[in-house]
Design a protein around this motif. Sequence first.
Motif, short mmCIF file in Angstrom:
data_model
loop_
_atom_site.label_atom_id
_atom_site.label_comp_id
_atom_site.label_asym_id
_atom_site.label_seq_id
_atom_site.Cartn_x
_atom_site.Cartn_y
_atom_site.Cartn_z
N GLY A 134 0.97 -1.37 -0.03
CA GLY A 134 -0.04 0.07 -0.09
C GLY A 134 0.91 1.11 -0.06
O GLY A 134 2.05 1.26 -0.36
N CYS A 135 0.21 2.22 0.35
CA CYS A 135 1.09 3.58 0.32
C CYS A 135 0.57 4.56 1.45
O CYS A 135 -0.62 4.33 2.05
N HIS A 136 1.17 5.48 1.62
CA HIS A 136 0.68 6.81 2.18
C HIS A 136 0.85 8.03 1.39
O HIS A 136 2.21 8.29 0.92
N TYR A 137 -0.20 8.72 1.14
CA TYR A 137 -0.21 9.87 0.46
C TYR A 137 0.39 9.82 -0.88
O TYR A 137 1.57 10.40 -1.16
N CYS A 138 -0.19 8.87 -1.80
CA CYS A 138 0.26 8.56 -2.96
C CYS A 138 -0.69 8.97 -4.06
O CYS A 138 -1.04 8.15 -4.80
N PRO A 139 -1.45 10.20 -4.20
CA PRO A 139 -2.34 10.15 -5.21
C PRO A 139 -2.08 9.82 -6.75
O PRO A 139 -0.93 10.26 -7.14
N GLY A 140 -2.72 9.40 -7.54
CA GLY A 140 -2.58 8.93 -8.68
C GLY A 140 -1.51 8.00 -9.09
O GLY A 140 -1.20 7.57 -10.29
N MET A 141 -1.25 6.97 -7.94
CA MET A 141 -0.43 5.80 -8.19
C MET A 141 -1.15 4.62 -8.16
O MET A 141 -0.68 3.48 -8.13
N ASN A 142 -2.50 4.57 -7.94
CA ASN A 142 -3.41 3.13 -8.06
C ASN A 142 -2.77 2.51 -6.85
O ASN A 142 -2.89 1.07 -6.90
N HIS A 143 -2.51 2.68 -5.79
CA HIS A 143 -2.06 1.99 -4.67
C HIS A 143 -3.11 2.25 -3.47
O HIS A 143 -3.60 3.36 -3.43
N THR A 144 -3.54 1.27 -2.60
CA THR A 144 -4.36 1.44 -1.34
C THR A 144 -3.60 2.35 -0.41
O THR A 144 -2.47 2.25 0.06
N GLU A 145 -4.17 3.24 0.12
CA GLU A 145 -3.91 4.35 1.18
C GLU A 145 -3.92 3.48 2.43
O GLU A 145 -5.02 3.07 2.86
N ILE A 146 -2.93 3.21 3.01
CA ILE A 146 -2.95 2.50 4.41
C ILE A 146 -2.33 3.29 5.58
O ILE A 146 -2.31 2.80 6.56
N GLY A 147 -2.07 4.24 5.47
CA GLY A 147 -1.45 5.32 6.65
C GLY A 147 -0.01 4.92 6.75
O GLY A 147 0.58 4.25 5.96
N PHE A 148 0.38 5.12 7.93
CA PHE A 148 1.47 4.88 8.42
C PHE A 148 1.80 4.28 9.80
O PHE A 148 2.93 3.82 10.13
N TYR A 149 0.62 4.13 10.61
CA TYR A 149 0.83 3.43 12.07
C TYR A 149 1.29 1.92 11.83
O TYR A 149 2.11 1.58 12.69
N GLU A 150 0.53 0.90 10.97
CA GLU A 150 0.91 -0.38 10.93
C GLU A 150 2.41 -0.43 10.31
O GLU A 150 2.75 -1.45 10.47
N VAL A 151 2.50 0.59 9.36
CA VAL A 151 3.94 0.39 8.77
C VAL A 151 5.16 0.80 9.73
O VAL A 151 5.88 -0.08 9.74
N LEU A 152 4.98 1.71 10.75
CA LEU A 152 5.78 1.92 11.70
C LEU A 152 6.02 0.50 12.59
O LEU A 152 6.86 0.24 13.16
N ARG A 153 4.78 -0.12 12.98
CA ARG A 153 4.80 -1.29 13.66
C ARG A 153 5.75 -2.47 12.82
O ARG A 153 6.55 -3.37 13.71
N LYS A 154 5.30 -2.79 11.62
CA LYS A 154 6.01 -3.68 10.82
C LYS A 154 7.58 -3.41 11.16
O LYS A 154 8.49 -4.34 10.94
N ALA A 155 8.06 -2.21 10.75
CA ALA A 155 9.42 -1.65 10.83
C ALA A 155 9.98 -1.90 12.03
O ALA A 155 11.16 -2.59 12.03
N PHE A 156 9.35 -1.67 13.27
CA PHE A 156 10.01 -1.87 14.41
C PHE A 156 10.08 -3.49 14.69
O PHE A 156 11.04 -3.84 15.19
N ARG A 157 9.15 -4.27 14.17
CA ARG A 157 9.02 -5.67 14.44
C ARG A 157 10.13 -6.44 13.56
O ARG A 157 10.78 -7.25 14.23
N THR A 158 10.50 -5.95 12.41
CA THR A 158 11.31 -6.30 11.55
C THR A 158 12.71 -6.27 12.37
O THR A 158 13.67 -7.24 12.36
N ALA A 159 12.83 -4.79 12.71
CA ALA A 159 14.29 -4.67 13.27
C ALA A 159 14.53 -5.34 14.49
O ALA A 159 15.60 -5.83 14.81
N LEU A 160 13.54 -5.25 15.36
CA LEU A 160 13.76 -6.19 16.83
C LEU A 160 13.90 -7.46 16.59
O LEU A 160 14.62 -8.32 17.52
N ASN A 161 13.09 -8.11 15.60
CA ASN A 161 13.05 -9.50 15.47
C ASN A 161 14.71 -9.69 15.04
O ASN A 161 15.37 -11.03 15.36
#
Length: 443
Positions: free
Chosen positions: A271-298
């Motif tokens: 998905g994406c955050h603030y990507c008008p005209g790119m035909n991607h699903t807007e999903i914000g950034f909170y869960e993205v931040l979560r995934k980034a931390f999880r990948t790093a800590l794991n």
Amino acid sequence: MVTFNSFKDQTLFLTKKFLPWTLYILLPFALLRLFFSPLPFLPPPDSNLPHASLLTIPSLSPPPPPPPSSSSDFTAEEAGAKQASISPCDYFNGKWFRDRRGPLYNDTTCSTIKHGRNCIAHGRPDLSYLYWRWKPTQCNLPMFDPQAFLQLLINKHLAFVGDSMARNQLESLLCLLSSASTPNLVFQNGEDSKFRRWIFPSHNLTLSIYWSPFLVKGIEKSSEQNYNKLYLDIVDERWASELGQMDLVVLSIGHWFLLPAVYYEFDSVLGCHYCPGMNHTEIGFYEVLRKAFRTALNNIIERKSAKGEAIDVTVTTFSPSHFEGEWDKAGACPKTKPYRKGEKELEGMDSDMRKVEIEEVEAAKEKAKNYKYEGFRLEALDVTKLALMRPDGHPGPYMNPFPFANGGHNQERVQNDCVHWCLPGPIDTWNEIFLEMVKKWRI
């Protein structure tokens, strides 16, 4: 008949004979009185800061006197009353109080302050932001002890990994430690020296900064690409590949997740955050931040446990900005005092970012238990609330030297930095708490 002159001679004789003995008798009593009832100490007029005479301040803007005492000031009696037998102490809830002592360093005693954080040298006229200290509700937070920190981390490698807030905290720590020992810069690389390393020869302590604003693999926006690309399942090897050299790691990210981005996971666009005209699903950034931390800590847990190596990890939580107005449209941070306790509530994005980080810290602790990895210690340096209460601690227009020189006072034409923190400034408190965490780990 006793004449006046003979009487005078006798008086002088008796005075010379008995006066010394009188002094010998009275002097011990005077000393005892002074010992048991000492005179109040009156500091010299210019002793507001430990190194006040070294401050580089325009002659037309002398440092203000320490704030007068008030009912909001912290007192020794209050400390005694609130020093509860609660263990461990919650350093993250409390209030800011006025303190005459000021910081351990200034713009002349520390040579590593980044240009944009050097508020004193850039002519900031109001220096009252230097005279506040954080008081936890349940206990006291000691002033930073550079010798204690150096001794605790002798022969260790401490790495700060993240964005410019990680760098801001590292530069604060460098200045605090420089008041006791001189660091040597032994490595620098990348644009704006985003990868740097110092060594304190006195204790063989290594401090490093690794630029990694997402912790995971990312391609940063550029003139050709006006959005970031994040690969949420792949750790950023620019820092992770050197985990074997690290004994302590401080992770600090957040603000770069607010920028436009496209997210990838397992070779597919998530998905994406603030990507008008790119035909991607807007999903914000909170869960993205979560995934980034999880990948790093794991990755830290998996790589270190596989080799049986111990590591201490700190996650510095999100540090709120204080723009009044939009940051790119003359937004500013003009306040000159902290918020009082209860005057500003933690809510909205600041609260949500902190919540994600705290939850991922707890999840990583559980994962380490499942791995039976006993060499992994992880804590959150939860500065979000206490940072929120310091709108006065940012460089603001003084991110650049003397922004209102030559009679200019047009705020709309002056860029402000209401994200980072002046050095010295409130961010030094982050490292005071960090030292207490390290003390607990080293017991």
